[in-house]
Design a protein around this motif. Structure first.
Motif, short mmCIF file in Angstrom:
data_model
loop_
_atom_site.label_atom_id
_atom_site.label_comp_id
_atom_site.label_asym_id
_atom_site.label_seq_id
_atom_site.Cartn_x
_atom_site.Cartn_y
_atom_site.Cartn_z
N ILE A 207 108.91 8.55 143.74
CA ILE A 207 108.18 9.94 143.67
C ILE A 207 107.37 10.06 144.94
N GLY B 43 111.40 13.53 138.77
CA GLY B 43 111.14 12.01 138.14
C GLY B 43 112.19 11.76 137.00
N GLN C 51 108.01 12.60 147.95
CA GLN C 51 106.64 13.79 147.86
C GLN C 51 106.27 13.88 149.61
N ARG D 188 107.58 17.31 140.53
CA ARG D 188 107.43 16.09 140.32
C ARG D 188 108.08 15.49 139.09
N ASP E 23 95.03 11.67 143.62
CA ASP E 23 96.56 12.25 143.81
C ASP E 23 96.30 13.71 144.28
N GLU F 5 113.49 19.69 142.63
CA GLU F 5 113.54 19.07 141.20
C GLU F 5 114.74 18.29 140.50
N VAL G 146 107.52 20.70 145.41
CA VAL G 146 107.89 19.29 145.15
C VAL G 146 107.47 19.29 143.39
N ILE H 119 102.55 21.19 145.63
CA ILE H 119 102.84 20.09 144.77
C ILE H 119 102.64 20.28 143.37
N THR I 116 103.07 19.37 138.94
CA THR I 116 103.16 18.49 137.66
C THR I 116 102.18 17.27 137.77
#
Length: 572
Positions: free
Chosen positions: A252, A244, A256, A240, A293, A218, A238, A272, A274
């Motif tokens: 991103i 980000g 990823q 994000r 997503d 991160e 990950v 994964i 966020t």
């Protein structure tokens, strides 16, 4: 399909036993506790609630440490912010007065030069502001968008970096707590480099009871050399949101994909996090983009999806869990059927365990080709990779029914082809007591496979450590094998004394038999004991080594001995 974890963030202030039970029934597999918003007393109470209401074997607890991050304090309820609102930030030790209404922060930026104009981000960038003035004891900001500023909100100022110890006193106490209470998973935040991970591992190594160490990508620094971090951790996020804030957000999606692929290659879980289904904080339904997503993360190869605000502070937490699990399961089954169309061989060969082996095979194949030791499709290679693939069986369930695995040159492949394109000219052979499988299934191994397999089985049964068999046709050795005096047992070490150092057991020899025949295999086994090379009459040489470089060393030294013998014979 491999099991996909559903990680749900649990809020100790709002969670109930009934809600926990419903989360589990809906598909939660890991209960995440965000230590940034709780003290150890609250965390301990929540852990007790989870363990008393849910079977410990079916739900793991993940304690997520704050890491070296900074927070806002000095307010006890959510603040409603509008674009263009102004606010003053002051050091944590500063006590606001009636004249100055301000929020406190532990961010050590007061008095730093060139602060005006920098961007200040709150809560993973949900709220953004700009510094309009900065002094030694206060910073004035103006918000660029509207939103809710939650209590204890995370704050980050772009392009400001600080050299501070990675493990804070609070994190240290949380690590001690996690170990003493046997918390199953420990997530560490804001990791900057492999050295941060090593610091945590050093603390965990002081105890025999260690949780699974989950490292979060991160920060910009963490993605500079991700493999050095992946080699140390047990599993990965990950994350994000903060990532980000450190990198261009448009990068991103590709970051990823790259991080998931890297973790997969090391056969380590990757989750994964966020804003997976962020709209479900206020809506009972996710957006189409959020569904995509979650589905894309599964299809990319992730091992888990994380719900954060959706289950911690959202209005529809149970609906979010149900829908997330439905998307995961549907996509996972479809993803598996699509991936089954791809050669499992390529997936296995691209893991971190097998990539170096393929590289070594490619290098030796090129040397044999350039030395002229294998005309056309002569010669072959096999490498026992059982140890490497056994560690990958969780990822490749199809292989779990087999006991032994070999990378073998395919039939009719040339050494020059292996050097140029190894994956198109090798095959993975999986063997158990009563069956054999080839990957890809449209390839078959070298015609000498029967001899290779028999020798591998002999070496294993004898407790020997050679895993590679290398076969080539150097001209000098082919000529030598047909001379009457060699057939009668001439000792090549009298012409090259170093031979005894490398091959103290001598060189095996078999009279001519049809290549690829059972008879040739039988003769090879008979001449094998204590030897690391066998000359096949009229058909080259077999060399055995712990790796392919060692096998190639034996090939070089026997060929040199043959050259010396033949050159001396010319002079006599």
């Amino acid at each position: 399909m491999k099991p996909i974890e559903l990680i749900c963030t649990i809020n100790p202030s709002t969670i109930s036993v009934e809600q926990l039970v419903n989360f589990k029934a809906a598909g939660m597999t890991i209960a995440r506790i965000n230590a940034s918003h709780s003290d150890i007393e609250e965390i301990s109470s929540l852990v007790s609630m989870i363990r008393s209401s849910i079977d410990r074997e079916s739900i793991k607890i993940m304690l997520d440490l704050p890491g070296p991050e900074y927070r806002l304090t000095g307010y006890d309820k959510t603040l409603r912010i509008k674009a263009n609102d102004e606010l003053i930030l002051v050091p944590k030790e500063f006590v606001p007065t009636d004249e100055i209404q301000a929020l406190q922060t532990d961010y050590p930026v007061f008095g730093m030069p060139n602060m005006t104009g920098r961007t200040v981000l709150f809560m993973n960038g949900e709220l953004r502001s700009i510094i309009t003035s900065a002094g030694i004891d206060q910073i004035k900001i103006q918000f660029l968008n509207s939103g809710a500023l939650r209590t204890n909100a995370h704050i980050k100022i772009n392009d400001v970096h600080h050299e501070i110890p990675y493990i804070s006193a609070y994190d240290r106490s949380l690590i001690d707590y996690a170990v003493s209470e046997r918390i199953e998973m420990l997530a560490i935040s804001m990791v900057r480099a492999a050295s941060d991970v090593r610091d945590v591992i050093a603390l965990l190594n002081q105890s025999s009871q260690k949780p699974t160490l989950v490292v979060k990508f991160e920060t910009l620094e963490s993605i500079q050399d991700p493999e050095s971090i992946i080699s140390l951790g047990d599993a990965f996020f990950v994350a994000r949101g903060d990532l980000g804030n450190d990198v261009n957000p448009v990068s991103i999606p590709m970051l990823q994909k790259e991080l998931v692929s890297l973790c997969n290659s090391y056969a380590k879980p990757v989750y994964i996090a966020t804003q997976m289904m962020s709209s479900m904080q206020r809506s009972p339904y996710p957006t189409r983009a959020e569904i995509s997503d979650v589905a894309n993360a599964v299809y990319e190869g992730c091992d888990g999806i994380t719900l954060s605000e959706e289950t911690a502070v959202g209005d529809y937490p149970l609906e979010a869990v149900r829908l997330a699990r439905e998307i995961i399961d549907y996509t996972g089954s479809y993803s598996f059927s699509v991936q089954a169309l791809e050669p499992i061989f390529e997936q296995v060969m691209n893991t971190v365990s097998l990539k170096p082996i393929i590289s070594h095979i490619q290098d030796v194949a090129e040397r044999i080709w350039h030395n002229g030791w294998a005309e056309a499709n002569a010669g072959n290679i096999s490498w026992n990779v059982t140890a490497q693939i056994t560690s990958l069986l969780e990822l490749f369930e199809e292989l779990s029914e087999y006991q032994h695995f070999y990378i073998v040159s395919k039939t009719c492949s040339r050494y020059r082809d292996i050097a140029r394109d190894p994956l198109s000219n090798l095959i993975l052979v999986a063997v158990n007591e009563d069956s054999t499988a080839y990957y890809p299934p449209n390839r078959v191994p070298t015609s000498e496979w029967i001899s290779h397999l028999s020798i591998h089985q002999y070496l294993r049964a004898a407790g020997r450590d050679e895993t590679v068999i290398l076969h080539a046709h150097p001209t000098s050795i082919v000529v030598l094998s047909q001379l009457p005096e060699y057939d009668h047992g001439v000792d090549l070490s009298q012409f090259l004394p170093e031979l005894k150092i490398y091959l103290p057991g001598g060189i095996g020899f078999t009279s001519y038999s049809e290549p690829g025949s059972v008879e040739l295999s039988r003769k090879s086994i008979e001449s094998l004991p204590n030897r690391k090379t066998i000359i096949w009459q009229k058909h080259g040489i077999l060399c055995f080594g712990k790796d392919i470089d060692e096998a190639f060393d034996y090939l070089e030294i026997v060929n040199k001995a043959a050259d010396v013998f033949l050159n001396l014979k010319k002079l006599i």
